[in-house]
Design a protein around this motif. Sequence first.
Motif, PDB file in Angstrom:
ATOM      1  N   PHE A  66      37.561 -25.529 -34.036  1.00 26.64           N
ATOM      2  CA  PHE A  66      38.464 -26.932 -33.500  1.00 26.64           C
ATOM      3  C   PHE A  66      38.500 -27.075 -34.807  1.00 26.64           C
ATOM      4  O   PHE A  66      38.281 -27.690 -35.675  1.00 26.64           O
ATOM      5  N   LEU A  67      40.232 -27.766 -35.074  1.00 27.01           N
ATOM      6  CA  LEU A  67      40.101 -28.614 -36.707  1.00 27.01           C
ATOM      7  C   LEU A  67      40.636 -30.078 -36.055  1.00 27.01           C
ATOM      8  O   LEU A  67      41.020 -29.981 -35.294  1.00 27.01           O
ATOM      9  N   ILE A  68      39.236 -30.846 -36.472  1.00 26.12           N
ATOM     10  CA  ILE A  68      39.074 -32.165 -36.603  1.00 26.12           C
ATOM     11  C   ILE A  68      40.116 -33.317 -38.258  1.00 26.12           C
ATOM     12  O   ILE A  68      39.234 -32.210 -38.934  1.00 26.12           O
ATOM     13  N   GLN A  69      41.171 -33.807 -38.425  1.00 29.16           N
ATOM     14  CA  GLN A  69      41.091 -33.864 -39.802  1.00 29.16           C
ATOM     15  C   GLN A  69      40.635 -35.675 -39.396  1.00 29.16           C
ATOM     16  O   GLN A  69      40.751 -36.553 -38.504  1.00 29.16           O
ATOM     17  N   LEU A  70      39.922 -36.235 -39.901  1.00 27.17           N
ATOM     18  CA  LEU A  70      39.046 -37.059 -40.284  1.00 27.17           C
ATOM     19  C   LEU A  70      39.309 -37.531 -41.741  1.00 27.17           C
ATOM     20  O   LEU A  70      38.310 -36.824 -42.590  1.00 27.17           O
ATOM     21  N   ASN A  71      39.373 -39.268 -41.879  1.00 26.65           N
ATOM     22  CA  ASN A  71      39.072 -39.541 -43.262  1.00 26.65           C
ATOM     23  C   ASN A  71      39.662 -39.162 -43.920  1.00 26.65           C
ATOM     24  O   ASN A  71      39.516 -39.250 -45.182  1.00 26.65           O
ATOM     25  N   GLY A  72      41.082 -37.988 -43.726  1.00 30.80           N
ATOM     26  CA  GLY A  72      41.881 -37.503 -44.593  1.00 30.80           C
ATOM     27  C   GLY A  72      41.217 -36.351 -44.856  1.00 30.80           C
ATOM     28  O   GLY A  72      42.197 -35.148 -45.980  1.00 30.80           O
ATOM     29  N   LEU A  73      40.090 -35.788 -44.254  1.00 28.22           N
ATOM     30  CA  LEU A  73      40.102 -34.789 -44.381  1.00 28.22           C
ATOM     31  C   LEU A  73      40.449 -33.633 -43.432  1.00 28.22           C
ATOM     32  O   LEU A  73      40.967 -34.116 -41.958  1.00 28.22           O
ATOM     33  N   ASN A  74      40.647 -32.354 -43.854  1.00 20.86           N
ATOM     34  CA  ASN A  74      40.510 -30.860 -42.841  1.00 20.86           C
ATOM     35  C   ASN A  74      39.082 -30.675 -41.959  1.00 20.86           C
ATOM     36  O   ASN A  74      38.363 -29.235 -43.216  1.00 20.86           O
ATOM     37  N   ILE A  75      38.570 -30.199 -40.788  1.00 20.38           N
ATOM     38  CA  ILE A  75      37.620 -29.787 -41.039  1.00 20.38           C
ATOM     39  C   ILE A  75      37.572 -28.344 -40.039  1.00 20.38           C
ATOM     40  O   ILE A  75      38.592 -28.900 -38.328  1.00 20.38           O
ATOM     41  N   LEU A  76      36.586 -27.325 -40.766  1.00 15.25           N
ATOM     42  CA  LEU A  76      36.991 -26.359 -39.070  1.00 15.25           C
ATOM     43  C   LEU A  76      35.612 -26.162 -38.847  1.00 15.25           C
ATOM     44  O   LEU A  76      34.490 -26.233 -39.406  1.00 15.25           O
ATOM     45  N   THR A  77      35.598 -26.017 -37.521  1.00 15.24           N
ATOM     46  CA  THR A  77      34.030 -25.671 -36.411  1.00 15.24           C
ATOM     47  C   THR A  77      34.424 -24.500 -36.066  1.00 15.24           C
ATOM     48  O   THR A  77      35.431 -23.675 -35.453  1.00 15.24           O
ATOM     49  N   ASP A  78      33.123 -23.442 -36.658  1.00 21.20           N
ATOM     50  CA  ASP A  78      33.304 -22.038 -36.285  1.00 21.20           C
ATOM     51  C   ASP A  78      34.113 -21.366 -36.811  1.00 21.20           C
ATOM     52  O   ASP A  78      34.574 -20.997 -35.063  1.00 21.20           O
ATOM     53  N   PRO A  79      35.095 -21.250 -37.762  1.00 15.44           N
ATOM     54  CA  PRO A  79      36.300 -20.480 -37.322  1.00 15.44           C
ATOM     55  C   PRO A  79      36.299 -19.152 -36.546  1.00 15.44           C
ATOM     56  O   PRO A  79      35.697 -18.324 -37.953  1.00 15.44           O
ATOM     57  N   VAL A  80      36.871 -18.963 -35.594  1.00 15.01           N
ATOM     58  CA  VAL A  80      37.095 -17.474 -35.779  1.00 15.01           C
ATOM     59  C   VAL A  80      38.516 -16.887 -34.903  1.00 15.01           C
ATOM     60  O   VAL A  80      38.785 -17.967 -33.581  1.00 15.01           O
ATOM     61  N   TRP A  81      39.151 -16.604 -36.204  1.00 11.60           N
ATOM     62  CA  TRP A  81      40.439 -16.054 -35.330  1.00 11.60           C
ATOM     63  C   TRP A  81      40.668 -14.025 -34.587  1.00 11.60           C
ATOM     64  O   TRP A  81      41.105 -13.724 -34.812  1.00 11.60           O
ATOM     65  N   ALA A  82      38.608 -13.753 -34.702  1.00 18.09           N
ATOM     66  CA  ALA A  82      38.920 -12.427 -34.250  1.00 18.09           C
ATOM     67  C   ALA A  82      40.178 -11.919 -33.264  1.00 18.09           C
ATOM     68  O   ALA A  82      39.861 -13.011 -32.635  1.00 18.09           O
ATOM     69  N   LYS A  83      40.831 -10.765 -33.019  1.00 20.36           N
ATOM     70  CA  LYS A  83      41.221 -10.449 -32.329  1.00 20.36           C
ATOM     71  C   LYS A  83      40.286  -9.557 -30.612  1.00 20.36           C
ATOM     72  O   LYS A  83      40.829 -10.001 -30.106  1.00 20.36           O
ATOM     73  N   ARG A  84      39.449  -9.226 -31.391  1.00 16.53           N
ATOM     74  CA  ARG A  84      37.781  -8.431 -30.392  1.00 16.53           C
ATOM     75  C   ARG A  84      36.839  -9.344 -30.750  1.00 16.53           C
ATOM     76  O   ARG A  84      36.761  -9.872 -31.365  1.00 16.53           O
ATOM     77  N   MET A  85      36.282  -9.436 -29.511  1.00  9.31           N
ATOM     78  CA  MET A  85      34.479  -9.704 -30.097  1.00  9.31           C
ATOM     79  C   MET A  85      33.661  -8.514 -29.211  1.00  9.31           C
ATOM     80  O   MET A  85      33.798  -8.478 -28.296  1.00  9.31           O
ATOM     81  N   GLY A  86      33.232  -7.848 -30.576  1.00  6.27           N
ATOM     82  CA  GLY A  86      32.771  -6.459 -29.321  1.00  6.27           C
ATOM     83  C   GLY A  86      33.725  -5.300 -28.997  1.00  6.27           C
ATOM     84  O   GLY A  86      34.743  -5.122 -29.339  1.00  6.27           O
ATOM     85  N   PHE A  87      33.077  -4.977 -27.768  1.00  2.25           N
ATOM     86  CA  PHE A  87      34.272  -4.685 -26.994  1.00  2.25           C
ATOM     87  C   PHE A  87      35.189  -5.069 -25.725  1.00  2.25           C
ATOM     88  O   PHE A  87      36.297  -4.765 -25.447  1.00  2.25           O
ATOM     89  N   GLN A  88      35.580  -6.337 -25.927  1.00  2.00           N
ATOM     90  CA  GLN A  88      36.210  -7.534 -25.352  1.00  2.00           C
ATOM     91  C   GLN A  88      37.676  -7.875 -26.342  1.00  2.00           C
ATOM     92  O   GLN A  88      37.278  -8.464 -27.656  1.00  2.00           O
ATOM     93  N   LYS A  89      38.093  -7.846 -25.923  1.00  4.25           N
ATOM     94  CA  LYS A  89      39.857  -8.016 -26.763  1.00  4.25           C
ATOM     95  C   LYS A  89      40.086  -9.941 -26.697  1.00  4.25           C
ATOM     96  O   LYS A  89      39.602 -10.203 -25.177  1.00  4.25           O
ATOM     97  N   ARG A  90      40.228 -10.256 -26.599  1.00  7.47           N
ATOM     98  CA  ARG A  90      40.759 -12.076 -27.079  1.00  7.47           C
ATOM     99  C   ARG A  90      41.219 -12.407 -25.728  1.00  7.47           C
ATOM    100  O   ARG A  90      42.408 -11.317 -26.151  1.00  7.47           O
ATOM    101  N   LEU A  91      41.454 -12.843 -25.300  1.00 12.71           N
ATOM    102  CA  LEU A  91      41.242 -12.788 -23.861  1.00 12.71           C
ATOM    103  C   LEU A  91      43.136 -14.137 -23.865  1.00 12.71           C
ATOM    104  O   LEU A  91      43.989 -14.169 -23.202  1.00 12.71           O
ATOM    105  N   THR A  92      42.876 -15.042 -25.181  1.00 13.63           N
ATOM    106  CA  THR A  92      44.341 -16.114 -25.681  1.00 13.63           C
ATOM    107  C   THR A  92      44.170 -15.986 -26.584  1.00 13.63           C
ATOM    108  O   THR A  92      43.534 -16.044 -27.981  1.00 13.63           O
ATOM    109  N   GLU A  93      45.585 -16.640 -27.283  1.00 12.52           N
ATOM    110  CA  GLU A  93      45.775 -15.993 -28.572  1.00 12.52           C
ATOM    111  C   GLU A  93      45.658 -17.996 -29.520  1.00 12.52           C
ATOM    112  O   GLU A  93      44.911 -18.849 -28.293  1.00 12.52           O
TER     113      GLU A  93
END
Length: 303
Positions: A66-93
């Motif tokens: 998630f991108l959380i915008q709070l108190n004027g700050l930009n926060i990212l939780t567990d940032p993962v933009w990877a196209k694959r995870m092991g042998f599995q393709k990412r299902l959604t962009e």
Amino acid sequence: MRTRYRNLNDVSNKKTFKDLRKWQKERRSKVKDLTKNIPQCSNKRFQEIKENRSQTSYTWVGHSTFLIQLNGLNILTDPVWAKRMGFQKRLTEPGIPIEELPEIDIVVISHGHYDHLDFPTLKKLKGNPHYFVPIGLKSLFIKRGYKNVREMSWWESIEYKGIQIHFVPAQHWTRRLLFDMNTSHWGGWIFQTKNETFYFVGDTGYFTGFQEIAERFTIDVVFMPIGAYEPEWFMAVSHISPEDSVKAFIELKAKQFVPMHYGTYRLADDTGPEALERLLKEWEKRQLPQEQLKVLAIGETVM
């Protein structure tokens, strides 16, 4: 000897080779519809997000990001933009292309599994973010040249630029290499300002810790995992089911439930639409107010 971290009440996630073989056999016998995916938001607000430094907002990128915008700050939780995870393709962009992100101030990591900690993604982030990580993970960041890293233990808190950041327990496990199992911890993150409190649960099975968290915090929004629960005899200790996620929400006494950790990577036998269907069914069964459940499309922003 390296420290090995544990769950509350010493709940163990260890599985045997026999368990894995049983799961593989079960999986081969299941027929799943893998053609349906979680929809993308039709009205993405990239420019508005980039310019926003005053309004509270949150945007689902996918999985646990998630991108959380709070108190004027930009926060990212567990940032993962990877196209694959092991042998599995990412299902959604990803809901936001990484180049469309604003400069990031804070990154929190729930634990070291690759679907939650992806260093190739972190290299691409704009800005000079401060990283908050579970105890045991800092050395991994330092080896890769990251300097703004704060390691935290369960129930530890820190004030950062007007936000109280708390690291709270979860029931899970972690491993990145063959021999480093549970040499770093896992947990959830709570962001607290004078006006609102957000709880990013991370990865967890259902556990009694939710009740203790409820005793310590008044939570406005909870980002709650609902996927990767099947087969439940194998996954329940470390991945909460949709039904138990609703039970946890009730125990937390939170105002709003935002589901996550479904529909992006196929990490278990359930599908994203199945997880969402079970969540909606349980919500209706318990006759909870519809306005308290906020199911996001990928890339959808609440502002």
